[in-house]
Scaffold this motif. Structure first.
Motif, PDB file in Angstrom:
ATOM      1  N   ASN A  50       0.832  -1.198   0.000  1.00 38.27           N
ATOM      2  CA  ASN A  50       0.000   0.000   0.000  1.00 38.27           C
ATOM      3  C   ASN A  50       0.873   1.257   0.000  1.00 38.27           C
ATOM      4  OD1 ASN A  50      -2.456  -1.464   0.138  1.00 38.27           O
ATOM      5  ND2 ASN A  50      -2.163  -1.749   2.331  1.00 38.27           N
ATOM      6  N   GLY A  51       0.327   2.339  -0.448  1.00 42.15           N
ATOM      7  CA  GLY A  51       1.010   3.628  -0.441  1.00 42.15           C
ATOM      8  C   GLY A  51       0.497   4.482   0.701  1.00 42.15           C
ATOM      9  N   PRO A  52       0.829   5.760   0.720  1.00 40.92           N
ATOM     10  CA  PRO A  52       1.603   6.494  -0.292  1.00 40.92           C
ATOM     11  C   PRO A  52       3.109   6.220  -0.183  1.00 40.92           C
ATOM     12  CG  PRO A  52       1.056   7.943   1.514  1.00 40.92           C
ATOM     13  CD  PRO A  52       0.364   6.650   1.801  1.00 40.92           C
ATOM     14  N   THR A  53       3.829   6.613  -1.201  1.00 44.28           N
ATOM     15  CA  THR A  53       5.259   6.333  -1.266  1.00 44.28           C
ATOM     16  C   THR A  53       6.020   6.907  -0.075  1.00 44.28           C
ATOM     17  OG1 THR A  53       5.097   6.398  -3.678  1.00 44.28           O
ATOM     18  CG2 THR A  53       7.298   6.524  -2.734  1.00 44.28           C
ATOM     19  N   ARG A  54       5.635   8.113   0.380  1.00 40.84           N
ATOM     20  CA  ARG A  54       6.398   8.777   1.444  1.00 40.84           C
ATOM     21  C   ARG A  54       6.400   7.974   2.748  1.00 40.84           C
ATOM     22  NH1 ARG A  54       2.726  11.162   4.723  1.00 40.84           N
ATOM     23  NH2 ARG A  54       0.632  11.480   3.882  1.00 40.84           N
ATOM     24  N   LYS A  55       5.433   7.063   2.922  1.00 41.47           N
ATOM     25  CA  LYS A  55       5.404   6.270   4.142  1.00 41.47           C
ATOM     26  C   LYS A  55       6.464   5.176   4.139  1.00 41.47           C
ATOM     27  CE  LYS A  55       1.566   5.698   6.343  1.00 41.47           C
ATOM     28  NZ  LYS A  55       0.207   5.348   6.828  1.00 41.47           N
ATOM     29  N   TRP A  56       7.123   5.007   2.987  1.00 41.93           N
ATOM     30  CA  TRP A  56       8.172   3.999   2.888  1.00 41.93           C
ATOM     31  C   TRP A  56       9.565   4.577   3.114  1.00 41.93           C
ATOM     32  CZ3 TRP A  56       7.223  -1.016   2.991  1.00 41.93           C
ATOM     33  CH2 TRP A  56       5.908  -1.423   2.727  1.00 41.93           C
ATOM     34  N   GLY A  57       9.684   5.868   3.325  1.00 36.65           N
ATOM     35  CA  GLY A  57      10.980   6.464   3.615  1.00 36.65           C
ATOM     36  C   GLY A  57      11.121   7.823   2.978  1.00 36.65           C
ATOM     37  N   LYS A  58      12.164   8.538   3.381  1.00 36.18           N
ATOM     38  CA  LYS A  58      12.372   9.898   2.891  1.00 36.18           C
ATOM     39  C   LYS A  58      13.163   9.942   1.589  1.00 36.18           C
ATOM     40  CE  LYS A  58      12.135  12.000   7.484  1.00 36.18           C
ATOM     41  NZ  LYS A  58      12.839  12.832   8.501  1.00 36.18           N
ATOM     42  N   SER A  59      13.891   8.880   1.278  1.00 42.24           N
ATOM     43  CA  SER A  59      14.684   8.846   0.050  1.00 42.24           C
ATOM     44  C   SER A  59      14.361   7.575  -0.735  1.00 42.24           C
ATOM     45  CB  SER A  59      16.176   8.863   0.383  1.00 42.24           C
ATOM     46  OG  SER A  59      16.548   7.659   1.034  1.00 42.24           O
ATOM     47  N   LYS A  60      14.726   7.579  -2.006  1.00 38.94           N
ATOM     48  CA  LYS A  60      14.494   6.385  -2.820  1.00 38.94           C
ATOM     49  C   LYS A  60      15.285   5.192  -2.298  1.00 38.94           C
ATOM     50  CE  LYS A  60      13.046   8.348  -7.231  1.00 38.94           C
ATOM     51  NZ  LYS A  60      13.275   8.380  -8.695  1.00 38.94           N
TER      52      LYS A  60
ATOM     53  N   ASP B 134      16.016   4.516   0.935  1.00 35.84           N
ATOM     54  CA  ASP B 134      15.273   3.959   2.072  1.00 35.84           C
ATOM     55  C   ASP B 134      14.004   3.253   1.605  1.00 35.84           C
ATOM     56  OD1 ASP B 134      17.122   4.852   3.887  1.00 35.84           O
ATOM     57  OD2 ASP B 134      16.013   6.678   4.415  1.00 35.84           O
ATOM     58  N   GLN B 135      13.314   3.882   0.671  1.00 37.93           N
ATOM     59  CA  GLN B 135      12.078   3.298   0.171  1.00 37.93           C
ATOM     60  C   GLN B 135      12.333   1.944  -0.491  1.00 37.93           C
ATOM     61  OE1 GLN B 135      10.929   6.529  -2.341  1.00 37.93           O
ATOM     62  NE2 GLN B 135      10.127   7.781  -0.652  1.00 37.93           N
ATOM     63  N   THR B 136      13.368   1.886  -1.314  1.00 42.00           N
ATOM     64  CA  THR B 136      13.692   0.636  -2.010  1.00 42.00           C
ATOM     65  C   THR B 136      14.048  -0.469  -1.025  1.00 42.00           C
ATOM     66  OG1 THR B 136      14.484   1.806  -3.965  1.00 42.00           O
ATOM     67  CG2 THR B 136      15.234  -0.461  -3.677  1.00 42.00           C
ATOM     68  N   ARG B 137      14.845  -0.130  -0.014  1.00 44.06           N
ATOM     69  CA  ARG B 137      15.254  -1.140   0.961  1.00 44.06           C
ATOM     70  C   ARG B 137      14.054  -1.676   1.752  1.00 44.06           C
ATOM     71  NH1 ARG B 137      20.416   1.860   1.139  1.00 44.06           N
ATOM     72  NH2 ARG B 137      19.472   3.486   2.456  1.00 44.06           N
ATOM     73  N   ARG B 138      13.158  -0.799   2.146  1.00 46.14           N
ATOM     74  CA  ARG B 138      11.986  -1.249   2.911  1.00 46.14           C
ATOM     75  C   ARG B 138      11.027  -2.052   2.040  1.00 46.14           C
ATOM     76  NH1 ARG B 138      11.928   4.470   5.966  1.00 46.14           N
ATOM     77  NH2 ARG B 138      13.278   3.866   7.696  1.00 46.14           N
TER      78      ARG B 138
END
Length: 205
Positions: free
Chosen positions: A108-118, A120-124
């Motif tokens: 699920n989103g939004p993307t910002r909940k997965w991290g502040k940078s791409k 961090d987001q990619t790793r999570r």
């Protein structure tokens, strides 16, 4: 009617009843008794004293009652129930982060909940998708592709640094020969997944 005919009739009745092999002997005897018509009821029977009428259908019902239910087909299993059982993470927490469509996990989103940078987001995303495939789908062969597609869906895919982000993700291993790498779980996958879910849920909408 001769003995051979009686035996043949009794065996035919067993076959038509569809009894499992381990009840063939009991069914055969019951059929012979029915044909002979002289079986007595046990003393404990509420109808003791009369003629007992055992039937193959009754024997079959006993088998069905004692036979354990067949395990559920994987397609029939609730993915969140399985995910919660395997990880010990509350179902409602998992449902807030994941969804399943046609048995395949998504995020699920939004993307910002997965991290502040791409990064961090990619790793999570990588950790979450790998865990879902391992604990629910039980197939980790296409995890890299699945992570890439999840990142693309969340608009956090960084093509130039994607492999490097995967290699630096805590809780999973990025391993295998060049161009055939896969993502595998580790001993710390579950605690790291808990941390990812906690971070996701802690970000205000």
């Amino acid at each position: 009617m001769d003995v051979t005919t009686e035996l043949a009739r009794a065996w035919k009745a067993v076959e038509e009843a569809g009894l499992p092999e381990h009840l063939h002997d009991a069914g055969f005897k019951a059929a012979l008794a029915l044909q002979a018509g002289h079986v007595e009821r046990p003393a404990s029977s509420p109808l003791a004293g009369g003629a007992l009428t055992p039937t193959l259908a009754q024997a079959d019902q006993t088998v069905k009652a004692d036979t354990p239910a067949k395990p559920l087909n994987a397609a029939e299993v609730d993915p969140f129930e399985k995910f919660a059982y395997e990880t010990g993470i509350a179902r409602e927490d998992l449902e807030e982060v994941f969804y399943f469509q046609d048995g395949q996990p998504g995020l699920n989103g939004p993307t910002r909940k997965w991290g502040k940078s791409k990064a961090d987001q990619t790793r999570r995303v990588a950790l979450a998708i790998t865990a879902a495939y391992y604990f629910v789908v039980e197939d980790t062969n296409d995890t890299v592709k699945a992570v890439r597609e999840a990142c693309e869906a969340l608009r956090c895919y960084d093509a130039d640094n994607f492999a490097r982000h995967l290699a630096s993700t805590k809780g999973i291993n990025y391993t295998g020969p060049r161009n055939q790498k896969v993502l595998r779980t580790k001993n710390d996958t579950i605690p790291e997944l808990r941390a990812v879910i906690s971070t996701y849920r802690g970000v205000e909408d």
